[in-house]
Design a protein around this motif. Structure first.
Motif, mmCIF file in Angstrom:
data_model
loop_
_atom_site.group_PDB
_atom_site.id
_atom_site.type_symbol
_atom_site.label_atom_id
_atom_site.label_comp_id
_atom_site.label_asym_id
_atom_site.label_seq_id
_atom_site.Cartn_x
_atom_site.Cartn_y
_atom_site.Cartn_z
ATOM 1 N N THR A 296 0.815 -1.222 0.000
ATOM 2 C CA THR A 296 0.000 0.000 0.000
ATOM 3 C C THR A 296 0.850 1.273 0.000
ATOM 4 O OG1 THR A 296 -0.101 -0.167 2.409
ATOM 5 C CG2 THR A 296 -1.973 -1.027 1.180
ATOM 6 N N ARG A 297 2.127 1.149 0.410
ATOM 7 C CA ARG A 297 2.972 2.351 0.476
ATOM 8 C C ARG A 297 4.193 2.247 -0.421
ATOM 9 N NH1 ARG A 297 4.457 3.055 6.618
ATOM 10 N NH2 ARG A 297 4.868 5.218 6.111
ATOM 11 N N CYS A 298 4.356 1.121 -1.074
ATOM 12 C CA CYS A 298 5.598 0.858 -1.803
ATOM 13 C C CYS A 298 5.675 1.674 -3.089
ATOM 14 C CB CYS A 298 5.692 -0.628 -2.124
ATOM 15 S SG CYS A 298 7.243 -1.078 -2.895
ATOM 16 N N PRO A 299 6.796 2.371 -3.316
ATOM 17 C CA PRO A 299 6.938 3.130 -4.564
ATOM 18 C C PRO A 299 7.153 2.215 -5.776
ATOM 19 C CG PRO A 299 8.932 3.324 -3.232
ATOM 20 C CD PRO A 299 7.942 2.563 -2.411
ATOM 21 N N ASN A 300 7.522 0.936 -5.539
ATOM 22 C CA ASN A 300 7.824 0.028 -6.641
ATOM 23 C C ASN A 300 6.761 -1.057 -6.790
ATOM 24 O OD1 ASN A 300 10.717 0.475 -4.970
ATOM 25 N ND2 ASN A 300 10.642 1.139 -7.098
ATOM 26 N N VAL A 301 5.531 -0.746 -6.392
ATOM 27 C CA VAL A 301 4.512 -1.790 -6.358
ATOM 28 C C VAL A 301 4.105 -2.236 -7.776
ATOM 29 C CG1 VAL A 301 2.650 -0.095 -6.209
ATOM 30 C CG2 VAL A 301 2.277 -2.399 -5.351
ATOM 31 N N HIS A 302 3.886 -3.543 -7.926
ATOM 32 C CA HIS A 302 3.372 -4.133 -9.157
ATOM 33 C C HIS A 302 2.121 -4.922 -8.817
ATOM 34 C CE1 HIS A 302 6.316 -4.451 -12.758
ATOM 35 N NE2 HIS A 302 6.150 -3.211 -12.373
ATOM 36 N N ASP A 303 1.414 -5.362 -9.825
ATOM 37 C CA ASP A 303 0.198 -6.142 -9.589
ATOM 38 C C ASP A 303 0.444 -7.366 -8.718
ATOM 39 O OD1 ASP A 303 -1.792 -4.746 -10.585
ATOM 40 O OD2 ASP A 303 -1.819 -5.673 -12.580
ATOM 41 N N HIS A 319 22.530 -11.987 4.096
ATOM 42 C CA HIS A 319 21.586 -10.935 3.742
ATOM 43 C C HIS A 319 20.308 -11.589 3.219
ATOM 44 C CE1 HIS A 319 21.388 -6.604 1.975
ATOM 45 N NE2 HIS A 319 20.192 -7.016 2.344
ATOM 46 N N GLU A 320 19.180 -11.276 3.870
ATOM 47 C CA GLU A 320 17.913 -11.846 3.427
ATOM 48 C C GLU A 320 16.905 -10.737 3.213
ATOM 49 O OE1 GLU A 320 16.946 -14.709 6.494
ATOM 50 O OE2 GLU A 320 17.412 -16.297 5.075
ATOM 51 N N VAL A 321 16.059 -10.909 2.205
ATOM 52 C CA VAL A 321 15.069 -9.880 1.929
ATOM 53 C C VAL A 321 13.746 -10.542 1.536
ATOM 54 C CG1 VAL A 321 15.824 -9.630 -0.475
ATOM 55 C CG2 VAL A 321 14.608 -7.762 0.618
ATOM 56 N N ALA A 322 12.635 -9.907 1.944
ATOM 57 C CA ALA A 322 11.318 -10.409 1.579
ATOM 58 C C ALA A 322 10.650 -9.413 0.643
ATOM 59 C CB ALA A 322 10.466 -10.623 2.825
ATOM 60 N N CYS A 323 11.011 -9.510 -0.648
ATOM 61 C CA CYS A 323 10.401 -8.638 -1.640
ATOM 62 C C CYS A 323 10.333 -9.424 -2.932
ATOM 63 C CB CYS A 323 11.228 -7.363 -1.819
ATOM 64 S SG CYS A 323 10.665 -6.321 -3.174
ATOM 65 N N LEU A 324 9.186 -9.396 -3.598
ATOM 66 C CA LEU A 324 9.035 -10.183 -4.829
ATOM 67 C C LEU A 324 9.882 -9.613 -5.956
ATOM 68 C CD1 LEU A 324 5.173 -10.559 -4.632
ATOM 69 C CD2 LEU A 324 6.850 -12.370 -4.242
ATOM 70 N N ARG A 325 10.184 -8.311 -5.870
ATOM 71 C CA ARG A 325 10.806 -7.643 -7.016
ATOM 72 C C ARG A 325 12.239 -7.197 -6.747
ATOM 73 N NH1 ARG A 325 8.367 -2.898 -9.131
ATOM 74 N NH2 ARG A 325 9.356 -3.535 -11.067
ATOM 75 N N TRP A 326 12.879 -7.687 -5.683
ATOM 76 C CA TRP A 326 14.184 -7.102 -5.349
ATOM 77 C C TRP A 326 15.221 -7.299 -6.430
ATOM 78 C CZ3 TRP A 326 18.905 -9.501 -4.633
ATOM 79 C CH2 TRP A 326 18.891 -10.910 -4.477
ATOM 80 N N LYS A 327 15.149 -8.446 -7.127
ATOM 81 C CA LYS A 327 16.138 -8.677 -8.192
ATOM 82 C C LYS A 327 15.913 -7.730 -9.360
ATOM 83 C CE LYS A 327 17.464 -13.383 -7.295
ATOM 84 N NZ LYS A 327 16.840 -14.706 -7.322
ATOM 85 N N GLU A 328 14.648 -7.570 -9.723
ATOM 86 C CA GLU A 328 14.292 -6.627 -10.784
ATOM 87 C C GLU A 328 14.763 -5.220 -10.444
ATOM 88 O OE1 GLU A 328 10.143 -6.254 -12.315
ATOM 89 O OE2 GLU A 328 9.940 -8.106 -11.143
ATOM 90 N N LEU A 329 14.498 -4.813 -9.178
ATOM 91 C CA LEU A 329 14.839 -3.466 -8.754
ATOM 92 C C LEU A 329 16.343 -3.243 -8.769
ATOM 93 C CD1 LEU A 329 12.358 -3.039 -5.782
ATOM 94 C CD2 LEU A 329 12.185 -2.040 -8.047
#
Lengths: 332, 331
Positions: A296-303, A319-329
């Motif tokens: 709801t607040r993410c500047p990089n939100v996708h469907d 290093h761990e991250v929970a984001c579906l798009r981190w590689k794309e970003l």
């Protein structure tokens, strides 16, 4: 579970009962949702996030101060190994000695009617650690000296002390039972800047001297950056990123971490208005968003973020991250 | 144009333990359209200095004889400290001067809707109909970025989140179009992300409304991002005053130096944090001479004997320190 972790949590969840249903089902608020984290022994582990993100609740769950609803937490300091869900009464007493809490507000945490000596001695007496008054006094004097308190002050009452001195008394009280794991919950937030640095340095020195592991909960990223070696970032009851401090600050992967970092007011007046602003506020945990909780607040939100929930995944050394798009970003 | 002029403000409190000096000879000015930052630790006297501008200090307050606070308004200059009747003070309180506090939850009445509180003060201070007051209030709520303002208007303070409450507070403070806004730690209780939003909002509003702001905070980072000029306070004295760039890049007082060194810096994680040694003295035991000499790393014998005066080191950059003055060849 790693041998080197003093605390290892797997899929830890904490629920709070909001309303008991009579005809309907009980309504729960999920304050911590499926958190898995390892706190390495001897580390200064930072936990950051906005208010309402569940930092305090997670710290309390590790101390067995709130009931664990789901998942497991193990404690292993090298001497003893506990499953926090399955402690018997003796083990719980022993665990209380080994895991302690330093509070935020040194004005509220100390009883005005007790002398400094009695405040520091109370845990020893309650837990039955010492057997004679001489022994208690000796331990109190010992820890007070380590916390750089003037021994002549032990006979005074807390009102005679400033914020910084009170926080030192608080620390002495937490450390008198000789704990291995200490949760410091916003322990410098109520202090002035000039005093804050002094308490942070003290915590660091005590860590070396007494071989402690800290969970340092704070909303102030610049403080965390200075003292912690590992950092976990929380959002709405979940971990969104964990990494060694340097990696987190030099290469943040999660959009939330990036936004948090850029919101810290810079000391450079020429850097004005360059922050990447986060819109809106943290949603209510009673009605969390679907998919990725940050969408709801993410500047990089996708469907995809609205439907699918990201899991913590490997993104580099520790290093761990929970984001579906981190590689794309990363590629952008 | 000088909007606010505070001259030689001395403030003492009569207490059971004697007369306590809380502010000692403080002078500063604020121009229209300018943001003056006041930075200092707890007990430095920054809040009571601000409150005296609205004559809000408790009854046991004793102002110095030659202390003056002057507000220049369109219809003349008001000498705030000479006001004695509550009725006269209304021109200042909420009229020409508005204040935003640190804890918005404590500043709204809990059992009255946000809307009723906003319209009540408008009806008090402005010649305006109830209907116009309602419309203006909703407009102001929209202006500060509250979505669904007409709905929020009917809600109570507890129904709003912290950031939204602070926005409503700002909307309320600005709806009477004050000439001067006093913001006492307006972002301290907020998260960094919300703090950044509120700072942005305040900067926009200064541009739109052209008022002067006194921005009180303990956070030098917020100061660097928000204000034009800054006054550093310690134990009831202003020890340094100047343009924000000069003060932060080249501090003219050891206390400001100390504050900057004690601050964790993100661009240099290895630099050690250097606390200022000792504790802030109790106001009952104000040190003689320079108030900072008990904690100063560059203290000299003369510092405990006489108090340094404010000296201009470079353009508009003032400091009160013997050692620094000598180093800069200003004395």
């Amino acid at each position: 579970m790693s041998e080197k972790s003093i605390i290892s949590a797997r899929n830890l969840s904490v629920d709070f009962l909001l309303s008991r249903g009579f005809f309907s089902e009980n309504v729960y608020l999920r304050a911590i949702k499926s958190v898995s984290v390892e706190i390495p022994k001897g580390s200064f582990f930072g936990l950051v996030g906005e208010s309402g993100s569940g930092k305090t609740t997670l710290g309390r769950a590790f101390l067995k101060a709130v009931p664990i609803s789901d998942g497991e937490v193990h404690f292993n300091d090298g001497d003893v190994e506990y499953d926090l869900e399955a402690l018997n009464k003796e083990q719980l007493t022993e665990y209380r000695k080994r895991a302690q809490l330093i509070f935020q507000d040194p004005y509220a945490a100390l009883s005005p009617r007790m002398t400094v000596r009695d405040i520091i001695a109370e845990p020893l007496e309650v837990m039955g650690i010492t057997s004679s008054r001489e022994e208690t006094d000796e331990r109190v004097r010992d820890i007070a000296a380590k916390c750089r308190l003037n021994l002549e002050h032990l006979r005074r009452f807390p009102h005679a002390f400033s914020g910084g001195q009170r926080q030192r008394i608080s620390i002495a009280r937490a450390l008198v039972s000789n704990p291995r794991f200490v949760v410091a919950d916003e322990s410098v937030a109520a202090l002035d800047v000039s005093i804050q640095a002094d308490i942070l340095n003290l915590l660091k020195d005590l860590q070396d001297e007494l071989d402690l592991t800290y969970l340092f909960i704070s909303h102030d990223l610049s403080v965390v950056a200075h003292v912690c070696d590992h950092i976990a970032v929380m959002y709405l009851g979940q971990l969104v990123e964990t990494a060694p401090t340097r990696a987190l600050f030099s290469a943040p992967r999660h959009p939330y971490t990036k936004a948090l970092l850029s919101a810290i007011p810079s000391l450079d007046p020429d850097q004005r208005g360059k922050a990447q602003k986060l819109e809106g506020e943290i949603p209510s945990p009673t009605n969390p968003p679907s998919g990725c909780k940050f969408h709801t607040r993410c500047p990089n939100v996708h469907d995809i973020c609205r439907h699918e929930e990201p899991k913590l995944e490997h993104a580099g050394m520790e290093h761990e991250v929970a984001c579906l798009r981190w590689k794309e970003l990363l590629a952008e | 144009m000088t909007l606010l002029k505070v001259e030689n403000l001395t403030l003492q409190f009569d207490t059971d333990e004697g007369r306590i000096t809380a502010v000692d000879g403080v002078s500063f000015e604020v121009n229209a359209g300018e943001v003056l930052g006041v930075v200092g630790e707890s007990g430095s006297g920054k809040s009571i200095t601000a409150k005296s501008i609205m004559h809000l200090n408790p009854r046991n307050t004793v102002y110095g004889e030659d202390s003056r606070i002057e507000l220049s308004l369109e219809d003349g200059v008001i000498d705030v400290l000479s006001l004695t009747r509550e009725r006269d003070m209304q021109v200042v309180r909420g009229g020409a001067v508005s204040m935003i506090f640190q804890e918005p939850m404590a500043s709204f009445a809990p059992a009255i809707t946000i809307g009723d509180q906003m319209t009540e003060q408008l009806l008090l201070h402005k010649d305006i109909t109830k209907k116009d007051a309602v419309n203006l209030s909703i407009e102001m709520l929209e202006r500060v970025g509250i979505s669904d303002a007409s709905h929020r208007f009917k809600q109570y303070a507890f129904e709003l989140s912290g950031g939204m409450r602070q926005r409503a507070m700002i909307a309320m403070a600005l709806s009477t179009s004050p000439k001067l806004l006093i913001a006492d730690e307006p972002t301290t209780a907020l998260d960094v992300t919300i703090q950044a939003q509120v700072i942005d909002l305040m900067k926009d509003l200064v541009e739109d409304f052209g008022m002067g702001i006194v921005f009180i905070t303990h956070d030098l980072g917020v100061i660097a991002q928000t204000v034009d000029r800054v006054a550093v306070m310690y134990l009831g004295n202003i020890v340094e005053q100047g343009p924000v760039r000069d003060v932060i890049r080249d501090p003219a007082h050891p206390y400001t130096h100390g504050l900057l060194d004690a601050l964790p810096k993100l661009d240099d994680l290895d630099s050690p944090l250097t606390p200022i040694s000792g504790d802030i003295p109790s106001p009952l035991e104000r040190p003689d001479g320079c108030v900072f000499h008990t904690r100063c790393s560059r203290v000299e014998p003369r510092c405990s004997q006489s108090a340094p005066k404010m000296m201009e080191f470079v353009d508009n950059h003032y400091g009160a320190c013997f050692v620094e003055a000598e180093k800069r060849g200003a004395a």
